[in-house]
Each structure stands twice: as C-alpha cells, then as structure tokens.
Design an enzyme around this catalytic site. Structure first.
Site, short mmCIF file in Angstrom:
data_model
loop_
_atom_site.label_atom_id
_atom_site.label_comp_id
_atom_site.label_asym_id
_atom_site.label_seq_id
_atom_site.Cartn_x
_atom_site.Cartn_y
_atom_site.Cartn_z
N LYS A 19 165.50 52.46 16.47
CA LYS A 19 165.34 51.15 15.82
C LYS A 19 165.88 50.03 16.69
O LYS A 19 165.32 48.95 16.77
CB LYS A 19 166.11 51.12 14.49
CG LYS A 19 165.34 51.69 13.33
CD LYS A 19 166.10 51.45 12.04
CE LYS A 19 167.45 52.07 12.10
NZ LYS A 19 167.93 52.95 11.15
N GLY A 20 167.01 50.34 17.34
CA GLY A 20 167.66 49.33 18.19
C GLY A 20 166.75 48.92 19.34
O GLY A 20 166.66 47.73 19.67
N THR A 193 155.86 60.15 6.89
CA THR A 193 155.80 58.68 6.84
C THR A 193 155.41 58.21 5.45
O THR A 193 156.01 57.29 4.89
CB THR A 193 154.80 58.16 7.90
OG1 THR A 193 155.26 58.56 9.18
CG2 THR A 193 154.66 56.66 7.84
N GLY A 356 189.19 54.61 28.89
CA GLY A 356 189.57 55.62 27.91
C GLY A 356 190.92 55.35 27.29
O GLY A 356 191.62 54.41 27.67
N CYS A 383 189.04 49.72 33.63
CA CYS A 383 190.06 49.69 32.58
C CYS A 383 191.05 50.84 32.77
O CYS A 383 191.84 50.80 33.70
CB CYS A 383 189.43 49.66 31.20
SG CYS A 383 190.49 48.81 30.03
N LEU A 384 190.98 51.92 31.97
CA LEU A 384 191.91 53.02 32.22
C LEU A 384 191.69 53.57 33.63
O LEU A 384 192.63 54.06 34.27
CB LEU A 384 191.72 54.13 31.18
CG LEU A 384 192.70 55.30 31.30
CD1 LEU A 384 194.14 54.84 31.04
CD2 LEU A 384 192.35 56.42 30.33
N HIS A 509 185.82 45.02 31.62
CA HIS A 509 184.63 45.89 31.52
C HIS A 509 183.39 45.16 32.02
O HIS A 509 182.68 44.55 31.23
CB HIS A 509 184.40 46.30 30.07
CG HIS A 509 185.46 47.21 29.54
ND1 HIS A 509 185.32 48.58 29.54
CD2 HIS A 509 186.68 46.95 29.00
CE1 HIS A 509 186.41 49.12 29.01
NE2 HIS A 509 187.25 48.16 28.67
N GLU A 511 180.66 46.39 32.79
CA GLU A 511 179.43 47.04 32.31
C GLU A 511 178.82 46.33 31.10
O GLU A 511 177.62 46.38 30.88
CB GLU A 511 179.69 48.52 31.99
CG GLU A 511 180.56 48.82 30.77
CD GLU A 511 182.06 48.82 31.07
OE1 GLU A 511 182.47 48.23 32.08
OE2 GLU A 511 182.81 49.42 30.28
#
Ligand code: GLN
Length: 541
Positions: A19-20, A193, A356, A383-384, A509, A511
C-alpha cells in the site's frame, strides 16, 4: 484554490501488498502533474509511535525532520516525493486514544460519555483533515494500515465512511487487494477480492478504484469480471504486477492510468501526461548497471531486510548514480569473532556498521571496525556505528583498556561515549531521545567537506549518547579528527581518520534523507571510494 481532495488507500486479502508503494507512486504521478501532494499513514496499533518498537516487530523506525519517530513507509514517501514529512504524516491508534483521553481528563467533553463513535472517529477525522487544512495541499493521500476486516482498523474505516459522505466527490477510496495465481489449475482468482470488497461494503464503504496485485498479467476478462462484482468501472480496475524494483511502480501505474482515473474521480483537470524524465533516467541506470560493488552491512537485525530499509535504499541510490549495482551483504555482528572476522568480511569493498541499541552484537561490530581500519577498507559508521568507531580507536590506538560507551558498560574507566547531559534525568523511553534535524558545521579540508561541498548541513538524529569531548584532544592527536561539530552545543557529529582512504563515522542518520532524485552526499562518497577499491583489485588480477 480548489478544496483539498482526499484519497484513502485501504488493503484487503493479505498484508504486505505494498500500500505504501502504491500510495507513494500515485503521489509521485500527481506531483509530476504539478499538484501539491502529501501522504499520511494511519497505523492501527496502540503504541503511540513506533519508536519503542523492536525492529523485528515493525522494521526500521524512520525519523522526520521535526523529530517524529515514524513508520518506515514515510521513508518511501520521502524517497519518492523528495519533500519532507512530519509528525502529522503518521498517526497511530495509540496517539488517537492518548489525545482523546487527555481531552477527557481536561473536561473537554463536558460530562458526556466518551465513545469510539463519535469521539475516536472524530479524532481520526481531525488528524486526516489537519494536513489538508494546515498546509494547503491539493491532495492528501491517507494510507490505512492493516487489512480490511481487522478489528483494529474498524474505527478508521468508519471515519473514512463518514468523510466520504461529508466530502462527496472530494474523497475517494482505492482498495488494494491480491489476485492469487493457482499454479495447479493455472488460474488467477478474483474471489478473494470480491470478498474483501464485500467486507468493505458491510461497513458502508464502496471503493472507487481497485488496485490488484498480481504475479501474472490480468486479462480484460478478469478486469471486467472484478469490476462487475465489485461495482466499479472496468477502467478503475488497475493491475499492479510484480516488478524487480519498487522504483518501477510509478511508471507501471502511469501505464495503467491510475493517476488519470484518480483525477477524473476527484473532478480535477487531466492535462498532459508527465514525462517522468529524471525518474526514468534513474530507473534505466538502475536496470542497466552491469558491474557490482559489494558492501558489508554489519548489524544485529540482519534476518530482516526492513530493519535497515533506508540504509539499503540510500546505498542503491548512490551506486545507481555511479552506474553500479550494489550487493549489500547483511552480516550478523553477533557471529563475528576475532578468528573469523577476516573470513566474514572477505571480498567487500566497503564496510558499513549499522545503528543500534544495547550491547547485543556490539563487540562484533567493533571487530568489523578494526578490520576496516587496519586493512584500510572504506568504512562508514552510522550512529552506534560511529560510536563503535570511536570506542575501537580508543581501545586499540589510544590503548585505553576497556574504553566503552556508558550504554554498554556503566563502570567503564574510559567513557569515550557518554550520556548527553540533557538525557541524564529522563526515565521515559518513548520520544525522549535527541530526535530530528540539527545543524552541523563541517570543517574545511576534511573528507566530510569534500563529500558535502559546504560547511553548513542539517542532518537527522536519533540517539541518547554522544562523543565525550573530554577525550577529543587525545583522539585528534592520535589521528581521529572531528570533522563535523554542532555549532550550538559543540557536540561531535562526524569523525574521520584522514590518514586512511575513507573512514568516517556520523552520529546522525544520513540514510533518512537520501532520495531517488537526490542521493545523499555521504553515501555517494562512500560508494565512490568502494568502487575505486574494486577497480584497484580488478587491475591486480
Ligand atoms: N544506542 C546509541 C545511542 O542511543 C545509538 C543510537 C542509534 O544508533 N540510533 O546513542
């Protein structure tokens, strides 16, 4: 200006039909026709936001510029549309109930009994309309999470029913379902459907457009049959066939005429067909790239692709613009040991250590950093991953035995990564980290500056710990430099080892802000260096 139009996207038959991606593709097509479009995701779970959810539960947690911790579908929206989303673009049942209960406690309901209908449904409607009213969007596409028939999504569908009634032709519903192929009988089946549309009709919602996910071409006959049984025009039965890459979906949807039928139903003008030139250019590069660069993504959620969705997409964007395919090797950091690290990271031209929380798999990440540093392999720590690069350097170069982050070891004698001052008294877990976009000053003459080409950047954060500045001098003297600093707080945001080919750790981040048409400079620089490595090894052969 015409009234804001609302498009609701519901799903039936099965979850994970995309859906996204359909919502993002439709938005892309409308945007390329000059409409101002945004997408919203309504999630029917009780967590106030996905920030406290384990990635195994719900994939990556995506962070917006305004610091909202949101569903990973918002990442797709930004990558497709190239416009930022915000807190208003992701609403959960938890947030809806929290708002209603807060109002009840304040006495706003004046002694009335507070109920799902109308109070919860009104709050849902308010959140849907908020985007349209506030930002003057031409079209708001609202994706309803979950599958029709779920108990949890009932209040959302009821809100959609009411809005459709209130807004008339300014609101339409697109229902996405699955047409399974039965290999034994060689048939495509439309019955699921039909049942799914029936389930929608039972709660009073007639879909206007059906998008049918399928692995085989749907014949005109199947489309007509589905149209007949589901009360929609046969032109409004759209096929969504499986494709190799999600970035092909907008093109497929344009071929199927999804945007035109949507505009027609919303009574908006349909002019020329947009060319999607830049998009198609990206797509052809993506499809035609012949060579492959190998990147190792070292993390602890590797069994699940979705946990590192934005990182993987950012690597794809960057490699595509270099005319390369990227092969992302997901490496479980828990399995990395001193005696197998070289084997595990063999054949890679770049090593990325993932973000993480918590100590699981962290020592394995540190071994991956050592391997990259000692063998001069292009390295990116996020990050981590950046914190790991700092800790590794402290232990193995500065010889600070047992150096660590306070997150992993409370009693470390050398807390080179420490809890931020303003985090020290926080006990709540949800929404309390350093979140959202912050300014960073990039130092000239560094690899970070080379990548960005500017001193002023803004990047998104999601963490509680930071580089401990009391060690900065020691690090710099030994060869790890701070190349990006927060101008207000002095927090170290980027570290690098100038002596190596390309070794960088970023506390933020990057990304989250890499999009199809605007790949992120840090990922581009990292991939470029990895490709150089590949060329060197090829020459040696
Ligand atoms: N656990 C670390 C912190 O809170 C890093 C967070 C992350 O990688 N997003 O600072």
């Amino acid at each position: 200006m015409p009234d804001t139009r609302y498009v609701f996207v519901t799903g039936g038959v099965a979850s994970s039909l995309g859906k996204g991606i359909i919502s993002a593709s439709l938005a892309k097509l409308l945007q390329s026709r000059g409409y101002k479009v945004t997408i919203q995701k309504l999630d029917p779970y009780l967590n106030v936001d996905p920030g406290t959810l384990n990635p195994y539960e719900h994939g990556e947690c995506y962070v917006t510029e305004d610091g909202a911790e949101t569903d990973l579908d918002l990442g797709h929206y930004e990558r497709f549309l190239n416009v930022p989303t915000s807190q208003a673009n992701n609403v959960t049942t938890g947030r809806i109930y929290q708002n209603v209960i807060n109002k009840e406690r304040r006495g706003d309901y004046l002694g009335k009994t507070v109920q799902i209908v109308p109070h919860i449904t009104d709050e849902i409607k308010r959140n849907i309309k908020l985007l349209g009213n506030k930002n003057k969007f031409d079209v708001v596409i609202t994706e309803i999470g979950g599958t029709v028939g779920d108990i949890e999504s009932l209040p959302y569908i009821e809100a959609v029913r009411q809005l459709k009634w209130d807004l008339g032709s300014n609101a339409i519903v697109i229902h996405l379902t699955l047409v399974p192929y039965l290999a034994a009988s060689g048939e495509l089946k439309t019955k699921p459907t039909q049942h799914s549309v029936k389930a929608l009709l039972e709660i009073g919602v007639q879909p206007d457009i059906l998008v049918l996910r399928t692995e085989k071409e749907l014949s005109q006959e199947i489309r007509k049959k589905t149209a007949l049984f589901c009360n929609v025009d046969s032109r409004a039965v759209i096929q969504s066939i499986d494709v190799d890459t999600i970035y092909e979906v907008p093109v497929k949807m344009q071929e199927e005429g999804l945007d035109e039928i949507v505009l027609e139903k919303l009574k908006l003008p349909i002019d020329h067909k947009p060319e999607l030139k830049e998009w198609k250019n990206f797509l052809s590069k993506l499809k035609n790239a012949k060579k492959t660069v190998n990147i190792g993504l070292v993390g602890k959620y590797v069994e699940l692709n979705d946990a590192y969705k934005s990182i993987i997409e950012a690597l794809i964007h960057a490699a595509t613009y270099e005319d390369y395919k990227v092969n992302v090797n997901l490496i479980q950091s828990e399995n990395i040991q001193k005696d197998n690290v070289a084997e595990k990271l063999k054949g890679l031209q770049g090593i990325l250590v993932a973000p993480g929380f918590g100590h699981r798999g962290f020592e394995g990440k540190l071994l991956a950093v050592t391997h990259a540093r000692e063998n001069n392999i292009p390295f990116l720590g996020i990050c981590l991953g950046m914190q790991g690069a700092v800790i590794e350097f402290a232990r193995n170069v500065l010889k600070l035995d047992k150096a660590n982050s306070k997150e992993m070891d409370h009693t470390t004698p050398y807390p080179v990564i420490d809890l931020m001052e303003d985090q020290k008294n926080i006990t709540d877990m949800g929404g309390t980290m350093r979140l959202g976009a912050y300014d960073c000053k990039v130092l000239k003459g560094t690899k970070a500056y080379e990548a960005y080409g500017t001193e002023h950047i803004r990047e998104r954060h999601r963490h509680r710990y930071e580089f401990n500045n009391s060690f900065l001098e020691q690090f710099e003297a030994a060869g790890m430099k701070a190349s990006g600093i927060n101008p207000e707080t002095g927090l170290v945001e980027i570290v690098e080892i100038p002596e190596l080919k390309w070794f960088m750790g970023v506390q933020f981040h990057p990304e989250y802000s890499s999009t199809v048409l605007k790949p992120h400079p840090i990922f581009r620089a990292f991939i470029k260096k990895a490709i150089q490595e590949l060329k060197v090894t090829e020459k040696q052969k």
